[in-house]
Write an enzyme that holds these catalytic residues in place. Structure first.
Site, mmCIF file in Angstrom:
data_model
loop_
_atom_site.group_PDB
_atom_site.id
_atom_site.type_symbol
_atom_site.label_atom_id
_atom_site.label_comp_id
_atom_site.label_asym_id
_atom_site.label_seq_id
_atom_site.Cartn_x
_atom_site.Cartn_y
_atom_site.Cartn_z
ATOM 1 N N TYR A 36 0.695 -1.247 -0.167
ATOM 2 C CA TYR A 36 -0.016 0.086 0.079
ATOM 3 C C TYR A 36 0.818 1.255 0.124
ATOM 4 O O TYR A 36 1.741 1.322 0.802
ATOM 5 C CB TYR A 36 -0.889 0.074 1.122
ATOM 6 N N GLU A 52 -0.482 4.493 -0.716
ATOM 7 C CA GLU A 52 -1.200 6.054 -0.448
ATOM 8 C C GLU A 52 -0.599 7.051 -0.273
ATOM 9 O O GLU A 52 0.203 6.971 0.722
ATOM 10 C CB GLU A 52 -2.638 5.735 0.491
ATOM 11 N N ASP A 60 -6.517 15.309 -23.924
ATOM 12 C CA ASP A 60 -6.592 14.138 -23.643
ATOM 13 C C ASP A 60 -6.099 13.371 -24.908
ATOM 14 O O ASP A 60 -6.588 13.107 -25.986
ATOM 15 C CB ASP A 60 -7.929 13.461 -23.545
ATOM 16 N N THR A 97 -3.725 7.992 -21.751
ATOM 17 C CA THR A 97 -3.380 6.617 -21.368
ATOM 18 C C THR A 97 -2.010 6.312 -21.438
ATOM 19 O O THR A 97 -1.198 6.884 -22.019
ATOM 20 C CB THR A 97 -4.190 5.421 -21.941
ATOM 21 N N LYS A 109 -1.677 2.760 -25.073
ATOM 22 C CA LYS A 109 -1.887 2.614 -26.537
ATOM 23 C C LYS A 109 -0.636 2.955 -27.579
ATOM 24 O O LYS A 109 0.146 2.120 -27.170
ATOM 25 C CB LYS A 109 -3.047 3.719 -26.676
ATOM 26 N N ARG A 166 -1.317 -0.926 -19.005
ATOM 27 C CA ARG A 166 -2.530 -0.408 -18.983
ATOM 28 C C ARG A 166 -2.599 0.625 -17.866
ATOM 29 O O ARG A 166 -2.415 0.158 -16.607
ATOM 30 C CB ARG A 166 -3.603 -1.607 -18.949
HETATM 31 C C1 LIG Z 1 -8.775 5.169 -24.691
HETATM 32 C C2 LIG Z 1 -9.307 6.333 -24.187
HETATM 33 C C3 LIG Z 1 -9.338 7.035 -22.981
HETATM 34 C C4 LIG Z 1 -9.658 5.937 -21.871
HETATM 35 O O1 LIG Z 1 -8.647 5.183 -21.393
HETATM 36 P P1 LIG Z 1 -9.059 3.833 -20.311
HETATM 37 O O2 LIG Z 1 -7.727 3.525 -19.905
HETATM 38 O O3 LIG Z 1 -9.752 2.674 -21.094
HETATM 39 O O4 LIG Z 1 -9.902 4.440 -19.354
HETATM 40 C C5 LIG Z 1 -9.666 8.283 -22.620
HETATM 41 N N1 LIG Z 1 -9.574 9.128 -23.698
HETATM 42 C C6 LIG Z 1 -9.678 8.814 -24.998
HETATM 43 C C7 LIG Z 1 -9.710 9.998 -25.836
HETATM 44 C C8 LIG Z 1 -9.256 7.490 -25.031
HETATM 45 O O5 LIG Z 1 -9.255 7.078 -26.537
#
Ligand SMILES: *Cc1c(COP(=O)(O)O)cnc(C)c1O
Length: 433
Positions: free
Chosen positions: A61, A63, A212, A238, A241, A247
């Site tokens: 943990y 936190e 984002d 994220t 990707k 992840r």
């Molecule tokens: C994939 C994605 C997310 C979220 O990702 P998770 O890890 O699945 O929660 C947020 N914003 C955009 C634009 C995405 O393509």
């Protein structure tokens, strides 16, 4: 097919205690090894990233943040998280990084909590045109606790910028609605995002600009897509990707006050204990992305996407906006045949070992469960070392399978079987990392 010997040893170990789960993990490994992964949000991590997740870091943990934890025994966890933060800052050229978000959606939740009060207005892209559910979907926290207003994706048909972001509409929306936060960054947008123009729109109403970059983070880190800094106030992403990490999520900013608010909104605002094994793997992945080879990788991802789009266009598929600048493309199947749907294409291609996802195209007349398009991305196949000649072959297979599917179920089955074998052979030549 060369196997990662550590994964084999780990699976043997799991199998002795739990053959059911070990068997399924083995099968999934086989599936990944023998199929062509074209889902734009997926990738194959390196063995180092993979195995960093399967370590004792998970037992603790932690936190709080490095130097200010709520539990003892965090000496090494502090150092791991510090390395992850320092590398993230270096990678994206900014002053503050929070590496604790469990996912991209969690990163957005913390950013929104930091920047808005419940009921406040924020602006984002119309969901059906490539926004994300965490950008204001009604049943998502972002749509329930805040008030989303949406800008349209694009100029009308016939306009030279059709299917590209209409920055004038973004500005008009900001003037009319005066949102507290303006969001840009998408899940299915194949073109460069002009962060400077978004900042101009945000400045008109004093909104905070959140970029984002979940999909394009790896391209941004490699300098293959323009950086959201210095234009965006806050950047969320994220890590799994195009960035090719575990992840997870990440929040970045240059603003010290915002950084403090974000840290609080993340913990204790929206999360408890951080996933320290994942943060260890993030540190390893960021280290990989800082190496010169990662720039070559990202450049090839884009070159492959261009090659795949061009190869499909010569086979009469329409690519929305006429092409791609990044790792993904949206294929409008109606260009090839009015009766083709995204749902059919996804299913038929999977039977042939080519994994994709159906996706609505701008102004799609079909419902989201059917759609007229598929979204294709090249991040994962590029990780396996595939290049332009392989993109040409993949486009040929896609067309063969879809054309056969339009003819008859029997034709489809025999063509799928044939292509499945060829896909298996190609995957044998381009093994997983
Ligand atoms: C994939 C994605 C997310 C979220 O990702 P998770 O890890 O699945 O929660 C947020 N914003 C955009 C634009 C995405 O393509």
């Amino acid at each position: 097919m060369p196997h990662d010997p550590i994964t084999d040893a780990v699976l043997d170990l799991i199998a002795r205690q739990d053959p059911d789960v070990a068997g399924l993990i083995r099968k999934e490994g086989q599936r990944q090894a023998t199929t062509i992964e074209l889902i734009a949000s997926e990738n194959h991590v390196s063995p180092a990233v993979m195995h960093a997740m399967g370590t004792c870091l998970t037992n603790k943990y932690a936190e709080g943040y490095p130097g200010a934890r709520y539990y003892g025994g965090c000496v090494f966890h502090d150092q791991v998280e510090d390395i992850a933060r320092e590398r993230a800052k270096k990678l994206f050229g900014c002053r503050f990084a929070n590496v604790q978000p469990h996912s991209g959606a969690q990163a957005n939740m913390a950013a929104m909590m930091a920047l808005m009060e419940p009921g406040d207005t924020f602006a984002s892209l119309v969901l059906k045109d490539g926004g994300h559910l965490s950008h204001g979907m009604k049943i998502n926290f972002s749509g329930r606790f805040f008030r989303p207003v949406h800008y349209p994706l694009h100029y009308p048909p016939g306009h030279p910028e059709h299917e590209r972001i209409d920055y004038d509409a973004v500005k008009a929306l900001c003037r009319e609605q005066r949102p507290k936060v303006l969001m840009c960054g998408y899940s299915a947008y194949p073109r460069v995002i002009d962060f400077k123009r978004f900042r101009e729109a945000a400045d008109q109403c004093g909104a905070v600009l959140v970029a984002d970059i979940a999909h394009i983070a790896g391209l941004v880190a490699a300098g293959v897509h323009p950086s959201p800094f210095p234009h965006a106030h806050v950047v969320t992403t994220t890590t799994h990707k195009t960035l090719r990490g575990p992840r997870g999520g990440l929040i970045l900013t240059d603003d010290e006050d915002l950084a403090k608010k974000i840290d609080k909104a993340l913990f204790p605002g929206t999360q408890g204990g951080p996933l320290m094994h994942v943060i260890g793997a993030k540190a390893v992945a960021f280290g990989e992305a800082l190496r010169p080879e990662f720039k070559d990788y990202a450049r090839q991802v884009v070159a492959n996407a261009r090659a795949l789009a061009a190869a499909l266009m010569t086979r009469r598929y329409r690519i929305t906006s006429g092409g791609t600048d990044n790792h993904l493309m949206l294929v409008d199947l109606r260009g090839r045949d009015a009766n083709l749907t995204g749902a059919d294409a996804e299913q038929w291609l999977e039977a042939a070992g080519i994994v994709t996802n159906k996706n609505g195209i701008p102004d799609d007349p079909r419902p989201p469960r059917v759609t007229s398009g598929v979204r294709l991305g090249t991040a994962a196949v590029t990780t396996r070392g595939m290049r332009e000649p392989q993109m040409e072959r993949i486009a040929g297979w896609i067309d063969r399978v879809l054309a056969a599917g339009l003819q008859s179920p029997g034709e489809r089955e025999s063509t799928s079987r044939g292509v499945r074998g060829e896909v298996r052979d190609l995957c044998g030549q381009f093994s997983l990392p």
